[in-house]
Design a protein around this motif. Structure first.
Motif, PDB file in Angstrom:
ATOM      1  N   ALA A   1      -9.410 -10.459   0.122  1.00 44.44           N
ATOM      2  CA  ALA A   1     -10.007  -9.678  -0.965  1.00 44.44           C
ATOM      3  C   ALA A   1      -9.239  -9.879  -2.265  1.00 44.44           C
ATOM      4  O   ALA A   1      -9.831  -9.980  -3.346  1.00 44.44           O
ATOM      5  CB  ALA A   1     -10.035  -8.196  -0.584  1.00 44.44           C
ATOM      6  N   HIS A   2      -7.927  -9.964  -2.170  1.00 47.39           N
ATOM      7  CA  HIS A   2      -7.116 -10.211  -3.367  1.00 47.39           C
ATOM      8  C   HIS A   2      -7.432 -11.581  -3.953  1.00 47.39           C
ATOM      9  O   HIS A   2      -7.623 -11.729  -5.170  1.00 47.39           O
ATOM     10  CB  HIS A   2      -5.634 -10.113  -3.018  1.00 47.39           C
TER      11      HIS A   2
ATOM     12  N   LEU B   1       0.858  -1.183   0.000  1.00 47.34           N
ATOM     13  CA  LEU B   1       0.000   0.000   0.000  1.00 47.34           C
ATOM     14  C   LEU B   1       0.891   1.228   0.000  1.00 47.34           C
ATOM     15  O   LEU B   1       1.662   1.438   0.948  1.00 47.34           O
ATOM     16  CB  LEU B   1      -0.927   0.009   1.220  1.00 47.34           C
ATOM     17  N   ALA B   2       0.810   2.015  -1.070  1.00 39.37           N
ATOM     18  CA  ALA B   2       1.614   3.235  -1.202  1.00 39.37           C
ATOM     19  C   ALA B   2       3.102   2.928  -0.979  1.00 39.37           C
ATOM     20  O   ALA B   2       3.812   3.675  -0.298  1.00 39.37           O
ATOM     21  CB  ALA B   2       1.130   4.294  -0.221  1.00 39.37           C
TER      22      ALA B   2
ATOM     23  N   PRO C   1      -8.335  -0.905  -5.427  1.00 41.59           N
ATOM     24  CA  PRO C   1      -7.249  -0.477  -6.318  1.00 41.59           C
ATOM     25  C   PRO C   1      -6.171   0.355  -5.627  1.00 41.59           C
ATOM     26  O   PRO C   1      -5.103   0.576  -6.213  1.00 41.59           O
ATOM     27  CB  PRO C   1      -7.979   0.340  -7.397  1.00 41.59           C
ATOM     28  N   ALA C   2      -6.421   0.779  -4.387  1.00 44.50           N
ATOM     29  CA  ALA C   2      -5.372   1.493  -3.654  1.00 44.50           C
ATOM     30  C   ALA C   2      -4.203   0.565  -3.311  1.00 44.50           C
ATOM     31  O   ALA C   2      -3.081   1.019  -3.087  1.00 44.50           O
ATOM     32  CB  ALA C   2      -5.947   2.092  -2.364  1.00 44.50           C
TER      33      ALA C   2
END
Length: 211
Positions: free
Chosen positions: A47-48, A14-15, A55-56
């Motif tokens: 979830a994946h 994430l980021a 989409p983040a």
């Protein structure tokens, strides 16, 4: 008996920040428990796998059922059954209609579908509950209906997102044992994410723990 569910070098960020990663195969009938504190990406991992990753997040690696690469398929074709903290029964449908909603389209004929619903409910000691409003059910009854709705969809595997955490202590162990027993009966690989050590103990399978 189904195929193994394999997480092939799956890593989620994430980021640019590394979150959870998993490189394991789950055999048919086995429960793999992933434990760790909130915020490490346990639910994101599910979830994946199911195809609903926000989409983040960025995910690498593959999720496979046998030789089938699920990561290249849309969610509805992955056929992974999910159970959440809440049963998420459809409030505008009866108990029987909730179960019938999950039946495969290939099961033709009103009589056959009614029989399948009746058998599913009887399998979890809810015979005759077809016409009941989900709002009238106890927490344990809702959990059993949610389980059978998932199983009647004929999933390749089960993904469990702390599905026992909202149950009171008296029911928790009962529903745990039911879920794991039904998964074993059907030879389903199961991925359970939780922060509760008792869930992992009840699952009786391998545990991957993150700090």
């Amino acid at each position: 008996m189904t195929d193994a569910l394999t997480f092939d070098k799956v890593a989620i960020t994430l980021a640019g920040r590394d979150l959870i990663s998993l490189d394991r195969a789950i055999a048919p009938g086995e429960v793999l428990t992933v434990m760790g504190p909130s915020g490490i990406g346990k639910s994101t991992l599910l979830a994946h796998a199911a195809g609903f990753l926000d989409p983040a997040f960025t995910a690498g690696g593959r999720v496979l059922s046998g030789d089938t690469d699920l990561t290249s398929l849309p969610p509805y074709r992955r056929r992974l059954g999910l159970l959440f903290q809440d049963p998420l029964l459809f409030p505008h449908m009866s108990v029987g209609e909730n179960i019938a909603f999950a039946l495969p389209p290939a099961l033709h004929g009103r009589a056959k579908r009614r029989q399948a619903v009746a058998a599913a409910l009887a399998d979890v000691d809810l015979a005759g509950f077809e016409a009941r409003d989900p709002a009238t059910l106890s927490g344990g009854q809702k959990a059993r209906v949610a389980l059978m709705r998932v199983l009647e969809s004929q999933p390749r595997a089960l993904l469990l997102d702390e599905p026992f955490s909202r149950l009171d202590a008296a029911l928790r162990d009962q529903i745990r044992q039911l879920v794991f027993a039904k998964a074993r009966e059907r030879g389903l690989p199961v991925l359970l994410v939780t922060h509760d050590r008792a869930d992992a103990d009840a699952a009786g399978g391998p545990v991957v723990e993150y700090a």
